[in-house]
Design a protein around this motif. Structure first.
Motif, PDB file in Angstrom:
ATOM      1  N   GLY A   1      22.648 -67.956 -32.465  1.00  0.00           N
ATOM      2  CA  GLY A   1      23.036 -66.564 -32.566  1.00  0.00           C
ATOM      3  C   GLY A   1      23.661 -66.109 -31.273  1.00  0.00           C
ATOM      4  N   GLU A   2      23.108 -65.084 -30.667  1.00  0.00           N
ATOM      5  CA  GLU A   2      23.622 -64.590 -29.394  1.00  0.00           C
ATOM      6  C   GLU A   2      22.663 -64.938 -28.259  1.00  0.00           C
ATOM      7  OE1 GLU A   2      24.629 -60.492 -29.742  1.00  0.00           O
ATOM      8  OE2 GLU A   2      26.175 -60.861 -31.258  1.00  0.00           O
ATOM      9  N   THR A   3      21.935 -66.011 -28.445  1.00  0.00           N
ATOM     10  CA  THR A   3      21.000 -66.470 -27.417  1.00  0.00           C
ATOM     11  C   THR A   3      21.224 -67.945 -27.121  1.00  0.00           C
ATOM     12  OG1 THR A   3      19.261 -67.102 -28.984  1.00  0.00           O
ATOM     13  CG2 THR A   3      19.271 -64.817 -28.209  1.00  0.00           C
ATOM     14  N   VAL A   4      20.650 -68.358 -26.002  1.00  0.00           N
ATOM     15  CA  VAL A   4      20.693 -69.758 -25.588  1.00  0.00           C
ATOM     16  C   VAL A   4      19.273 -70.312 -25.703  1.00  0.00           C
ATOM     17  CG1 VAL A   4      20.923 -71.248 -23.583  1.00  0.00           C
ATOM     18  CG2 VAL A   4      22.653 -69.521 -24.052  1.00  0.00           C
ATOM     19  N   LEU A   5      19.136 -71.400 -26.427  1.00  0.00           N
ATOM     20  CA  LEU A   5      17.832 -72.024 -26.642  1.00  0.00           C
ATOM     21  C   LEU A   5      17.780 -73.355 -25.913  1.00  0.00           C
ATOM     22  CD1 LEU A   5      15.091 -72.435 -28.177  1.00  0.00           C
ATOM     23  CD2 LEU A   5      16.449 -73.477 -30.011  1.00  0.00           C
ATOM     24  N   THR A   6      16.710 -73.566 -25.153  1.00  0.00           N
ATOM     25  CA  THR A   6      16.505 -74.848 -24.479  1.00  0.00           C
ATOM     26  C   THR A   6      15.738 -75.788 -25.398  1.00  0.00           C
ATOM     27  OG1 THR A   6      16.431 -73.767 -22.315  1.00  0.00           O
ATOM     28  CG2 THR A   6      15.553 -75.991 -22.449  1.00  0.00           C
ATOM     29  N   LEU A   7      16.374 -76.882 -25.765  1.00  0.00           N
ATOM     30  CA  LEU A   7      15.735 -77.861 -26.636  1.00  0.00           C
ATOM     31  C   LEU A   7      14.852 -78.822 -25.860  1.00  0.00           C
ATOM     32  CD1 LEU A   7      18.609 -78.967 -29.075  1.00  0.00           C
ATOM     33  CD2 LEU A   7      16.778 -77.323 -29.496  1.00  0.00           C
ATOM     34  N   SER A   8      15.305 -79.203 -24.664  1.00  0.00           N
ATOM     35  CA  SER A   8      14.583 -80.229 -23.914  1.00  0.00           C
ATOM     36  C   SER A   8      14.836 -80.042 -22.424  1.00  0.00           C
ATOM     37  CB  SER A   8      15.052 -81.614 -24.363  1.00  0.00           C
ATOM     38  OG  SER A   8      14.393 -82.638 -23.648  1.00  0.00           O
ATOM     39  N   SER A   9      13.842 -80.390 -21.610  1.00  0.00           N
ATOM     40  CA  SER A   9      13.962 -80.321 -20.157  1.00  0.00           C
ATOM     41  C   SER A   9      13.347 -81.559 -19.519  1.00  0.00           C
ATOM     42  CB  SER A   9      13.255 -79.077 -19.598  1.00  0.00           C
ATOM     43  OG  SER A   9      13.834 -77.885 -20.076  1.00  0.00           O
ATOM     44  N   VAL A  10      13.956 -81.984 -18.418  1.00  0.00           N
ATOM     45  CA  VAL A  10      13.380 -83.055 -17.592  1.00  0.00           C
ATOM     46  C   VAL A  10      13.175 -82.464 -16.202  1.00  0.00           C
ATOM     47  CG1 VAL A  10      13.735 -85.312 -16.551  1.00  0.00           C
ATOM     48  CG2 VAL A  10      14.454 -84.906 -18.915  1.00  0.00           C
ATOM     49  N   PRO A  11      11.939 -82.435 -15.708  1.00  0.00           N
ATOM     50  CA  PRO A  11      11.664 -81.751 -14.443  1.00  0.00           C
ATOM     51  C   PRO A  11      12.029 -82.578 -13.209  1.00  0.00           C
ATOM     52  CG  PRO A  11       9.649 -82.692 -15.311  1.00  0.00           C
ATOM     53  CD  PRO A  11      10.716 -82.946 -16.349  1.00  0.00           C
ATOM     54  N   SER A  12      12.168 -81.869 -12.109  1.00  0.00           N
ATOM     55  CA  SER A  12      12.359 -82.515 -10.808  1.00  0.00           C
ATOM     56  C   SER A  12      10.990 -82.934 -10.278  1.00  0.00           C
ATOM     57  CB  SER A  12      13.015 -81.531  -9.844  1.00  0.00           C
ATOM     58  OG  SER A  12      12.102 -80.480  -9.535  1.00  0.00           O
TER      59      SER A  12
END
Length: 283
Positions: free
Chosen positions: A115-126
């Motif tokens: 829609g008008e948003t950004v969704l984070t599906l996956s993250s890899v941390p530092s």
């Protein structure tokens, strides 16, 4: 005939109906097909096809237009397909995200438009001890750095309209004005990446690049949160690396080598047309 064989035959007949509906949805009859047409197409009895369609409708696999009484593929099939595509995207992207997280020792994210948003599906941390959790979180596109990459195929006027609707008072904060947004997006089109300020966390900047699927359409964006103040030359270096990683991920998703980007206008015709990557937290 055994019960298992009967069940398999019934499933095969149902699949034939679904394949007919899936294979003839782009022409003048895209609003669906009647029972008679489907039965003729398959060479089967109308009553048999009608019973099968009612059973498939009850499970959400097909749906019937209440006015035309024609059948088309149903919500459940599309939901399963979307989840399958998203699951594959996350799975294929994981080693690419891990590569960037290790290379820069910064949190790296895979983001999509919703829609008008950004969704984070996956993250890899530092390697930092503290991390904000962004997986499964949606933020407004105007707050997302990855939004620039996700909007790269939109027409400029469509981008202006989205920005004005999101912030009617104007974009005069650190997230940038309309012209800055358009300049950032043009940089994505020419250089393959964007470097933007971050609004939602303590990152100094965000570096993002678009990921394309097999047709050349933008499917996601890779975004790296830059937590340390670095020189502009370093940001350009990071941008080049993120863009190259995004290109490699695109190839892994089926984008043919050397395939040209569809260009402005190709990204605004789909169902899910807004930015969706994860800027603030993802840079």
């Amino acid at each position: 005939m055994s019960e298992k064989a009967v069940s398999s035959a019934g499933l095969r007949r149902d699949m034939e109906i679904l394949e007919v509906l899936a294979g003839h949805g782009d022409g003048p009859d895209a609003d669906g097909f009647g029972v008679n047409w489907i039965a003729q197409r398959l060479g089967r009895e109308k009553s048999q096809v009608s019973r099968a369609l009612r059973a498939l409708e009850a499970e959400g696999m097909v749906e019937r237009d209440p006015v035309t009484r024609r059948y088309r593929l149903g919500w459940r099939l599309f939901s399963l397909a979307a989840r399958t595509q998203q699951s594959r995207l996350v799975r294929v992207a994981e080693p690419f995200l891990r590569h960037l997280a290790t290379l820069f020792d910064e949190d790296t994210h895979l983001c999509v438009l919703r829609g008008e948003t950004v969704l984070t599906l996956s993250s890899v941390p530092s390697s930092r001890a503290y991390h904000r959790v962004w997986e499964g979180v949606s933020v407004p596109v105007v707050m997302a750095a990855a939004g620039r990459s996700l909007l790269a195929d939109w027409e400029d006027e469509q981008i202006r309209g989205l920005l004005r609707a999101a912030l009617p008072g104007g974009l005069d904060t650190s997230i940038g004005g309309e012209e800055q947004w358009l300049a950032d997006i043009e940089h994505v089109r020419t250089a393959g990446y964007a470097v933007t300020d971050v609004e939602l966390d303590d990152s100094a900047a965000g570096v993002s690049a678009p990921v394309r699927e097999h047709r050349g359409l933008i499917a996601a964006a890779i975004s790296v949160s830059v937590t340390r103040a670095v020189a502009e030359s370093r940001l350009r270096e990071m941008g080049t690396a993120v863009a190259e990683t995004a290109r490699r991920l695109s190839a892994a998703l089926g984008l043919p080598p050397g395939a040209p980007a569809p260009g402005p206008g190709s990204g605004a015709g789909g169902v899910d047309r807004s930015p969706g990557s994860g800027e603030s937290a993802h840079g």
